[in-house]
Design an enzyme around this catalytic site. Sequence first.
Site, PDB file in Angstrom:
ATOM      1  N   GLY A   1      -6.128  -4.732 -11.562  1.00  0.00           N
ATOM      2  CA  GLY A   1      -5.567  -3.485 -12.068  1.00  0.00           C
ATOM      3  C   GLY A   1      -6.264  -3.107 -13.353  1.00  0.00           C
ATOM      4  O   GLY A   1      -5.964  -3.622 -14.419  1.00  0.00           O
TER       5      GLY A   1
ATOM      6  N   CYS B   1       0.843  -1.200   0.000  1.00  0.00           N
ATOM      7  CA  CYS B   1       0.000   0.000   0.000  1.00  0.00           C
ATOM      8  C   CYS B   1       0.873   1.243   0.000  1.00  0.00           C
ATOM      9  O   CYS B   1       1.715   1.404   0.878  1.00  0.00           O
ATOM     10  CB  CYS B   1      -0.922   0.021   1.210  1.00  0.00           C
ATOM     11  SG  CYS B   1      -1.983   1.484   1.196  1.00  0.00           S
TER      12      CYS B   1
HETATM   13  C1  LIG Z   1     -10.296   3.443  -2.912  1.00  0.00           C
HETATM   14  C2  LIG Z   1      -9.345   2.297  -2.935  1.00  0.00           C
HETATM   15  C3  LIG Z   1      -9.018   1.642  -1.750  1.00  0.00           C
HETATM   16  C4  LIG Z   1      -8.123   0.581  -1.745  1.00  0.00           C
HETATM   17  N1  LIG Z   1      -7.823  -0.047  -0.567  1.00  0.00           N
HETATM   18  C5  LIG Z   1      -6.974  -1.116  -0.566  1.00  0.00           C
HETATM   19  C6  LIG Z   1      -6.699  -1.833   0.622  1.00  0.00           C
HETATM   20  O1  LIG Z   1      -7.240  -1.550   1.685  1.00  0.00           O
HETATM   21  N2  LIG Z   1      -5.821  -2.864   0.577  1.00  0.00           N
HETATM   22  C7  LIG Z   1      -5.215  -3.236  -0.609  1.00  0.00           C
HETATM   23  O2  LIG Z   1      -4.422  -4.168  -0.616  1.00  0.00           O
HETATM   24  N3  LIG Z   1      -5.488  -2.589  -1.755  1.00  0.00           N
HETATM   25  C8  LIG Z   1      -6.352  -1.538  -1.762  1.00  0.00           C
HETATM   26  N4  LIG Z   1      -6.625  -0.903  -2.942  1.00  0.00           N
HETATM   27  C9  LIG Z   1      -6.016  -1.387  -4.187  1.00  0.00           C
HETATM   28  C10 LIG Z   1      -6.972  -2.298  -4.941  1.00  0.00           C
HETATM   29  O3  LIG Z   1      -7.289  -3.427  -4.179  1.00  0.00           O
HETATM   30  C11 LIG Z   1      -6.375  -2.730  -6.280  1.00  0.00           C
HETATM   31  O4  LIG Z   1      -5.183  -3.434  -6.043  1.00  0.00           O
HETATM   32  C12 LIG Z   1      -6.053  -1.545  -7.174  1.00  0.00           C
HETATM   33  O5  LIG Z   1      -7.018  -0.533  -7.048  1.00  0.00           O
HETATM   34  C13 LIG Z   1      -5.924  -1.945  -8.660  1.00  0.00           C
HETATM   35  O6  LIG Z   1      -7.143  -2.408  -9.182  1.00  0.00           O
HETATM   36  P1  LIG Z   1      -8.154  -1.472 -10.024  1.00  0.00           P
HETATM   37  O7  LIG Z   1      -7.351  -0.738 -11.024  1.00  0.00           O
HETATM   38  O8  LIG Z   1      -9.152  -2.405 -10.611  1.00  0.00           O
HETATM   39  O9  LIG Z   1      -8.773  -0.535  -9.022  1.00  0.00           O
HETATM   40  C14 LIG Z   1      -7.542   0.167  -2.964  1.00  0.00           C
HETATM   41  C15 LIG Z   1      -7.878   0.810  -4.143  1.00  0.00           C
HETATM   42  C16 LIG Z   1      -8.768   1.853  -4.155  1.00  0.00           C
HETATM   43  C17 LIG Z   1      -9.103   2.519  -5.457  1.00  0.00           C
END
Ligand SMILES: Cc1cc2nc3c(=O)[nH]c(=O)nc-3n(C[C@H](O)[C@H](O)[C@H](O)COP(=O)(O)O)c2cc1C
Lengths: 299, 299, 260, 260
Positions: free
Chosen positions: B240, B127
Amino acid sequence: MRVDLGGIRMKNPVTVASGTFGYGAEYAKLVDVTRLGAITVKGIRLQPWPGNPLPRHVEVPGGMVNAIGLQGPGVEGFARDYMPFLRTTGVPVIVNIWGTSEEEYAEVARRLSEVEGVSGLELNISCPNVKEGGNAFGTDPRAVASLVAAVRRATRLPLMPKLAPNVPDIKLFVRAAQEAGADALALINTLPAMVIDIETRRPVLANKVGGLSGPAIHPVAVKLVWEAAQVARVPLLAMGGIVGPEEAIEFLIAGASAVAVGTANFIDPTTSLRVLEGIEAYLRRHGMNAVAALTGSLL
Amino acid sequence: MRVDLGGIRMKNPVTVASGTFGYGAEYAKLVDVTRLGAITVKGIRLQPWPGNPLPRHVEVPGGMVNAIGLQGPGVEGFARDYMPFLRTTGVPVIVNIWGTSEEEYAEVARRLSEVEGVSGLELNISCPNVKEGGNAFGTDPRAVASLVAAVRRATRLPLMPKLAPNVPDIKLFVRAAQEAGADALALINTLPAMVIDIETRRPVLANKVGGLSGPAIHPVAVKLVWEAAQVARVPLLAMGGIVGPEEAIEFLIAGASAVAVGTANFIDPTTSLRVLEGIEAYLRRHGMNAVAALTGSLL
Amino acid sequence: MMKDVTCRVIGQTPLTAGYWALDMEAPGLAEAAQPGQFVHVRVPGLEPIALRRPFSIFGTEGTTLKLLYKTVGRGTSQMNRLVPGDPVQVIGPLGNGFPLEPRGEPLLVAGGYGVAPLAFLAGRLPTKGVVLIGGRSADDVLAVTAFERLGWTVRVATEDGSLGETGLVTVPLDRELARLHEAGATPELFSCGPDGLLRAVGERAIQAGCRGWLSLDKHMVCGVGACLACVQRLRREDGTEWIGRVCRDGPVFEAREIVW
Amino acid sequence: MMKDVTCRVIGQTPLTAGYWALDMEAPGLAEAAQPGQFVHVRVPGLEPIALRRPFSIFGTEGTTLKLLYKTVGRGTSQMNRLVPGDPVQVIGPLGNGFPLEPRGEPLLVAGGYGVAPLAFLAGRLPTKGVVLIGGRSADDVLAVTAFERLGWTVRVATEDGSLGETGLVTVPLDRELARLHEAGATPELFSCGPDGLLRAVGERAIQAGCRGWLSLDKHMVCGVGACLACVQRLRREDGTEWIGRVCRDGPVFEAREIVW
Ligand SMILES: Cc1cc2nc3c(=O)[nH]c(=O)nc-3n(C[C@H](O)[C@H](O)[C@H](O)COP(=O)(O)O)c2cc1C
Ligand SMILES: Cc1cc2nc3c(=O)[nH]c(=O)nc-3n(C[C@H](O)[C@H](O)[C@H](O)COP(=O)(O)OP(=O)(O)OC[C@H]3O[C@@H](n4cnc5c(N)ncnc54)[C@H](O)[C@@H]3O)c2cc1C
Ligand SMILES: Cc1cc2nc3c(=O)[nH]c(=O)nc-3n(C[C@H](O)[C@H](O)[C@H](O)COP(=O)(O)OP(=O)(O)OC[C@H]3O[C@@H](n4cnc5c(N)ncnc54)[C@H](O)[C@@H]3O)c2cc1C
Ligand SMILES: Cc1cc2nc3c(=O)[nH]c(=O)nc-3n(C[C@H](O)[C@H](O)[C@H](O)COP(=O)(O)O)c2cc1C
Ligand code: FES
Ligand code: FES
């Protein structure tokens, strides 16, 4: 609007990103290239290089992925075929160089030092599209230090390594490069990326992987420039996703001394001039009399 | 459509990405969450954690940048307030966990092992939005190995480290994690990013930096999944930039066994189910009788 | 009961400069809506991954959903291009609205597009009272006749004096509070507008010992409580603090709950 | 002399299913255009950073620029929404066209939208001859009357036999070549279409010992020679090879130049 980019004297802070503006001449009928702060040309190595097979690019949301593979005419071909036009522009010429060994980088630098009109060297140590050279050098701080030192010994031209973005801590690379004698730093190069055609189940690019550029990477680039600026003692040239003055001004605020327009040239060839005018207007509106007042002015 | 994600038995290969679907209940009125292959919940640590000040997000081309900062109810709060609903769904629950020390990670894992209905742990070592923990662990292979080993000793639950994307060579991390006892691997987390408001000259996010998600990062994620798959001996959960079946299928072809929908949930909460139906249709159309036939089928 | 509905645009009408009223056919959503609730709009014409935009419900009529919006950026400018028949994806009704059985004399305080939920509320409250509308200039003062038609007394204040009295809306607010105080009546405040206004209204509610219902405007992502983008530090009656989500636990909070 | 011009759409007309003719006002660009040159179009309605799309010039009339396009994807579907008056950013004329003074009997071979540059060429060549048009089905056969009006003889072949003779266009091509050979005439081939067709035409030109001008269709990025996305391996007269850019050094090459 003058900027001294580690010895490259730019009359304004806007150049074009290597590989997106050919050797200047290609766009000269559409853009008044004499208005640019510098012209940065496509990456070259010692000998002519054929680059990768086609397809070499694919459009993606927020940008494109390319794997041109550094096709180029070699030092002699560049000096012979492209420098004559570039000299007529009166604009500093930054040559993007690469090799597959420290010796090759150094030799390219040595030879270009003797070419009239070359104002500076951008060391491409971050291209994701060639097997050797490129990214392999750029992701290990010791390799960067050693390479920069080797090239430093070979030339007095301003030396500007172009850093790889796919590293956990850019500061290590900033320190390594500047301690080894870099006069400026360029960042960022494209992000390693891949696109698969789900019907053929093959990578779209012949090279399989390529580099992501365009607005998609802008927030990543701003973060890296800002971090780099915290330890940089040399000026930074920032690029990645500039499509208008706003993105360029973000880079300057984050700590860049100058900016380069890349992918956006393909869509609007005059982007660099629009960016230039936008920066000028911004400085006026905010009562700033030099780009330096904006550089690193993040509150 | 069954997939065994390192011991997490999914009836289909589609889950949601941690942090983008709350604890399942929030979206339950808009999405039939019982149809998901698994529900992955927001990251939690041992004690309740307030997260970052606001603003915590900003929209950018091709996605968004967030710096929520892992706000959460802690293990007890999670088990008490959110598990009852999650258990009613009958769907495997993957809990995303973090800490600021190996001991904390291990303790969270130990406690969750005793919570009925938890099917697996996603170790958030990537993170970009918390000062300690998170990305600091995820960008050093030795730290990853040591952390995974420590958590391994604390739990028998399926263990799935979530890798950081901002590294030069993802393979080192894949090897480190699986040798230390990981049962599966998740990738990718958001890319470290930053947005500056050029009128106030301040970072838009209170945390200054955040993580880029959405379609902008999809080609970067595909490349990393493909590379990871080359050395992975455990199944991969890919995410992603998925906005529809196409991006998910790219991940499967690149080598993933399952996929997670993130940012797209915010725009169309039923994206995960559309993705699921799209994968089913694709498998049928191509005469494949299992997801495994697609996994790693890149030609 | 929240739904994700494909609404059809019925039409939109310009109000003052920069403000528009947008009507959509929203069966299943409109009927359930309560004053103070909001909807989360997927604005057509933005890129596919553009975040949704939240808007208070300005009113409903059968299955018709009414919004009032100000063009301030990309999304709202794009909304301006909607024409009758266009489909719009809308999640709602979301959040918790205002209480509809006030204990005191209702006093509504609106800033700019903050009139939207209050106009909806004005039609649903059992007793009518005074509405105070503030804005930078005359253009920011909306829905005056709508309130009047519902039997409410409207007082206007603009910062530049182009409509009503000159100055902040807190000036007539203080006058109304004094008047009610003199009359021995307990007011009950309902407000929506920029944070500065809400804070000022909240302080007065606390001072006057009456309830003050404030509808917060926070940037949102999911709108349903899943992402934690819209949090607000809050205080329980026992004094302990917690972090609420404006989209799900609000957007309406009582003045004493909010830790500014 | 290439320019980046803001063109105004005059109108577009449906041709066969999936094919359209688009007319734009392109002063300064249209007048300079030569057959075989192309334009690089910034398609309105795609995201701001979407790449430009290349299209052959189908014809010009004064300051009017004519394109013929097939809807195959995102960009061409979006082009379909253009209505009269819409502004479109167009770079052109780009590349090198066909030679206009052939040494032999001109024989044109078009596949699908490959008719576009050949129709333009047909109007500019000093002598008229035969045009062969091939396609999968009748819908892929375009501009037949345009060629006829210019005095050309048109022969059609479709793979499914829905128009003209059944089969590949190379069948009537071979017949025409044989006819010219018998007549003692030297043909000069001009072709535009998919790579397979161009290769087949090129082989025949080499075999027949005549010139064969082939217009290549490569995915492009910059369109002006700057990005090296559209390269093609080429052979000089002395046999040495080089890497050319289809956008700048082509798109028209003589059959012998191309190293397939
Ligand atoms: C608002 C938000 C909160 C997130 N919170 C976490 C989290 O608590 N733990 C984590 O491992 N990833 C977190 N992520 C990352 C997502 O799980 C994911 O890995 C990342 O957004 C890529 O996927 P996407 O492009 O489909 O959103 C978060 C992403 C977003 C947008
Ligand atoms: C509960 C609630 C009710 C609202 N009701 C109304 C209403 O009835 N009428 C009205 O005109 N506006 C209302 N707003 C504000 C409205 O959501 C914003 O004006 C709108 O999102 C701006 O979008 P944009 O694309 O035009 O602006 P941009 O500035 O281009 O938007 C960029 C991003 O910031 C967000 N954003 C910008 N301003 C605001 C804001 N003030 N509040 C929340 N998010 C914002 C956008 O949603 C988007 O994600 C309300 C906001 C909330 C939270
Ligand atoms: C010199 C030249 C002349 C052309 N002339 C014509 C013409 O007269 N009429 C016509 O209908 N088409 C012509 N084409 C093909 C036309 O450029 C593509 O059909 C068009 O770009 C497809 O865009 P899209 O967004 O609809 O397709 P998508 O598949 O969505 O496009 C994705 C990307 O691939 C590129 N692309 C896809 N197909 C092609 C293709 N065949 N050639 C080049 N790039 C492609 C697009 O430009 C875009 O960058 C020509 C191509 C070239 C190189
Ligand atoms: C088609 C293309 C070719 C490129 N060629 C080079 C190159 O030769 N050398 C180099 O250092 N960077 C090269 N780059 C990277 C750009 O110089 C720039 O760093 C990157 O594209 C990010 O900027 P942008 O998002 O504005 O395009 C190339 C980029 C593109 C899109
Ligand atoms: S907007 Fe997501 S929790 Fe409120
Ligand atoms: S398209 Fe850029 S060189 Fe041809």
